[in-house]
Design an enzyme around this catalytic site. Structure first.
Site, PDB file in Angstrom:
ATOM      1  N   ASP A 129       0.847  -1.185   0.000  1.00  0.00           N
ATOM      2  CA  ASP A 129       0.000   0.000   0.000  1.00  0.00           C
ATOM      3  C   ASP A 129       0.881   1.234   0.000  1.00  0.00           C
ATOM      4  O   ASP A 129       1.976   1.221   0.579  1.00  0.00           O
ATOM      5  CB  ASP A 129      -0.917   0.010   1.232  1.00  0.00           C
ATOM      6  CG  ASP A 129      -2.028   1.037   1.106  1.00  0.00           C
ATOM      7  OD1 ASP A 129      -3.076   0.710   0.522  1.00  0.00           O
ATOM      8  OD2 ASP A 129      -1.842   2.179   1.582  1.00  0.00           O
ATOM      9  N   THR A 188     -10.448  -6.281  -9.651  1.00  0.00           N
ATOM     10  CA  THR A 188     -11.772  -5.707  -9.426  1.00  0.00           C
ATOM     11  C   THR A 188     -11.668  -4.209  -9.189  1.00  0.00           C
ATOM     12  O   THR A 188     -12.600  -3.590  -8.666  1.00  0.00           O
ATOM     13  CB  THR A 188     -12.467  -6.371  -8.216  1.00  0.00           C
ATOM     14  OG1 THR A 188     -11.626  -6.222  -7.057  1.00  0.00           O
ATOM     15  CG2 THR A 188     -12.736  -7.836  -8.458  1.00  0.00           C
ATOM     16  N   ALA A 189     -10.527  -3.606  -9.576  1.00  0.00           N
ATOM     17  CA  ALA A 189     -10.274  -2.199  -9.286  1.00  0.00           C
ATOM     18  C   ALA A 189     -10.453  -1.319 -10.516  1.00  0.00           C
ATOM     19  O   ALA A 189     -11.525  -0.738 -10.720  1.00  0.00           O
ATOM     20  CB  ALA A 189      -8.872  -2.047  -8.692  1.00  0.00           C
ATOM     21  N   ARG A 190      -9.415  -1.199 -11.348  1.00  0.00           N
ATOM     22  CA  ARG A 190      -9.454  -0.352 -12.528  1.00  0.00           C
ATOM     23  C   ARG A 190      -8.836  -1.100 -13.705  1.00  0.00           C
ATOM     24  O   ARG A 190      -7.779  -1.723 -13.561  1.00  0.00           O
ATOM     25  CB  ARG A 190      -8.691   0.952 -12.294  1.00  0.00           C
ATOM     26  CG  ARG A 190      -9.303   1.852 -11.229  1.00  0.00           C
ATOM     27  CD  ARG A 190     -10.610   2.457 -11.704  1.00  0.00           C
ATOM     28  NE  ARG A 190     -11.223   3.322 -10.691  1.00  0.00           N
ATOM     29  CZ  ARG A 190     -12.116   2.921  -9.812  1.00  0.00           C
ATOM     30  NH1 ARG A 190     -12.500   1.650  -9.793  1.00  0.00           N
ATOM     31  NH2 ARG A 190     -12.629   3.770  -8.943  1.00  0.00           N
ATOM     32  N   ASP A 214     -13.291  -7.692 -13.409  1.00  0.00           N
ATOM     33  CA  ASP A 214     -14.642  -7.152 -13.270  1.00  0.00           C
ATOM     34  C   ASP A 214     -14.736  -5.771 -13.916  1.00  0.00           C
ATOM     35  O   ASP A 214     -15.773  -5.118 -13.834  1.00  0.00           O
ATOM     36  CB  ASP A 214     -15.008  -7.065 -11.778  1.00  0.00           C
ATOM     37  CG  ASP A 214     -16.468  -6.726 -11.536  1.00  0.00           C
ATOM     38  OD1 ASP A 214     -17.328  -7.291 -12.233  1.00  0.00           O
ATOM     39  OD2 ASP A 214     -16.758  -5.887 -10.658  1.00  0.00           O
ATOM     40  N   GLU A 219     -16.889   0.176 -21.178  1.00  0.00           N
ATOM     41  CA  GLU A 219     -17.982  -0.620 -20.626  1.00  0.00           C
ATOM     42  C   GLU A 219     -19.300  -0.189 -21.261  1.00  0.00           C
ATOM     43  O   GLU A 219     -19.714   0.958 -21.099  1.00  0.00           O
ATOM     44  CB  GLU A 219     -18.018  -0.477 -19.105  1.00  0.00           C
ATOM     45  CG  GLU A 219     -16.761  -1.059 -18.460  1.00  0.00           C
ATOM     46  CD  GLU A 219     -16.783  -1.029 -16.941  1.00  0.00           C
ATOM     47  OE1 GLU A 219     -17.741  -0.466 -16.358  1.00  0.00           O
ATOM     48  OE2 GLU A 219     -15.850  -1.575 -16.343  1.00  0.00           O
ATOM     49  N   HIS A 237     -18.715  -5.706 -14.142  1.00  0.00           N
ATOM     50  CA  HIS A 237     -18.569  -4.621 -13.150  1.00  0.00           C
ATOM     51  C   HIS A 237     -19.636  -4.752 -12.059  1.00  0.00           C
ATOM     52  O   HIS A 237     -20.410  -3.835 -11.790  1.00  0.00           O
ATOM     53  CB  HIS A 237     -18.677  -3.258 -13.826  1.00  0.00           C
ATOM     54  CG  HIS A 237     -17.938  -2.181 -13.080  1.00  0.00           C
ATOM     55  ND1 HIS A 237     -17.315  -1.135 -13.706  1.00  0.00           N
ATOM     56  CD2 HIS A 237     -17.703  -2.014 -11.762  1.00  0.00           C
ATOM     57  CE1 HIS A 237     -16.741  -0.350 -12.809  1.00  0.00           C
ATOM     58  NE2 HIS A 237     -16.967  -0.874 -11.614  1.00  0.00           N
ATOM     59  N   GLY A 239     -18.930  -5.896  -8.781  1.00  0.00           N
ATOM     60  CA  GLY A 239     -18.352  -6.046  -7.453  1.00  0.00           C
ATOM     61  C   GLY A 239     -19.249  -5.548  -6.338  1.00  0.00           C
ATOM     62  O   GLY A 239     -19.460  -6.222  -5.333  1.00  0.00           O
TER      63      GLY A 239
END
Length: 267
Positions: A129, A188-190, A214, A219, A237, A239
């Site tokens: 992080d 599942t982020a970007r 995702d 999109e 998408h 999530g």
């Protein structure tokens, strides 16, 4: 619809500059989710429109999807389902998640829940992080590390960080080469976090066991070779698209909007 509105609860629809310019009385935009990619933030700032998000409200839904995709990749569940429905009585040997190492890039609200869920399945967790919180210590199997260490140690890698400021992919060919042979990757982020061509090459070379996403650059996706790959799981998408997450995000979005219009934030 927007002329005359003072507040707007925004979903996933694009909110472009020309729409905001037509909303002469608009004071606040409240997103019923965490991402703000669909809103022209520069235009909103120029027009003095406050923008808020329901950050973290759908974290549980995203985290559970990430874990579900990991398990589906390791056990090759979509492949088995498709083969059986096609009339073939075949199977592939899967891998158990217990005892393996889950790598997490981005240890915010979603990443922390993924870490806790993964530890509950008997894994080790190594997280990276930008601002690691030493107070977050969910168990003896958890540790923070630099990105190169996370990549090298992970049997399953899950992405939960923002897009890079310069738009470059986080996982390019060089970084994919640092992963263990046979690792799985979940995004599942970007969509911009991964180099799609490099992921395809890693799958075709059997360096990656599987990839799940995702999120997509467009999109709905217009043309995406990853969708056709037999070791790729793709979801639409979804999530945070659970009963619980939608209810929580909507509640927070309403409270944020009312607070902004009253002059003080509520959430």
């Amino acid at each position: 619809m927007v002329p005359g509105c003072v507040g707007w609860i925004v979903g996933v629809e694009p909110v472009r500059a020309q729409v905001l310019e037509a909303a002469r009385g608009l004071r606040a935009l409240s997103r019923n989710g965490s991402g703000l990619d669909n809103i022209d933030l520069a235009a909103a700032a120029r027009l003095g429109i406050r923008v808020m998000s329901a950050e973290g409200a759908n974290a549980r839904g995203v985290a559970e999807l990430a874990i579900g995709l990991m398990l589906a990749l390791l056990r090759q569940i979509p492949w088995s389902d498709a083969r059986l429905k096609a009339g073939a009585w075949e199977r592939r040997r899967g891998r158990e998640i217990g005892g393996r190492t889950v790598g997490i890039v981005g240890c915010g609200r979603v990443g922390r829940l993924v870490a806790e869920l993964a530890l509950g399945l008997g894994t080790h967790v190594v997280a990276n992080d930008a601002c690691p919180d030493p107070a977050f210590a969910p168990g003896p199997g958890f540790r923070y590390a630099d990105l190169d260490t996370v990549l090298a140690d992970a049997d399953a890698l899950s992405l939960h960080c923002p897009a890079l400021a310069d738009g470059r992919p986080l996982l390019d060919a060089a970084r994919l080469d640092r992963l263990k042979a046979g690792a799985v990757v979940v995004n599942t982020a970007r969509a911009s976090l991964i180099d799609a061509d490099a992921v395809l090459a890693a799958l075709d070379a059997d360096r990656l066991l599987g990839f799940a996403t995702d999120v997509f650059p467009e999109e709905p996706p217009v043309s995406n070779l990853l969708l056709a790959h037999p070791r790729v799981i793709a979801t639409r998408h979804l999530g945070g698209f659970t009963d619980e997450s939608v209810a929580a995000a909507t509640r927070v979005a309403v409270e944020n909007l009312l607070g902004a219009l009253e002059g003080a934030p509520r959430a």
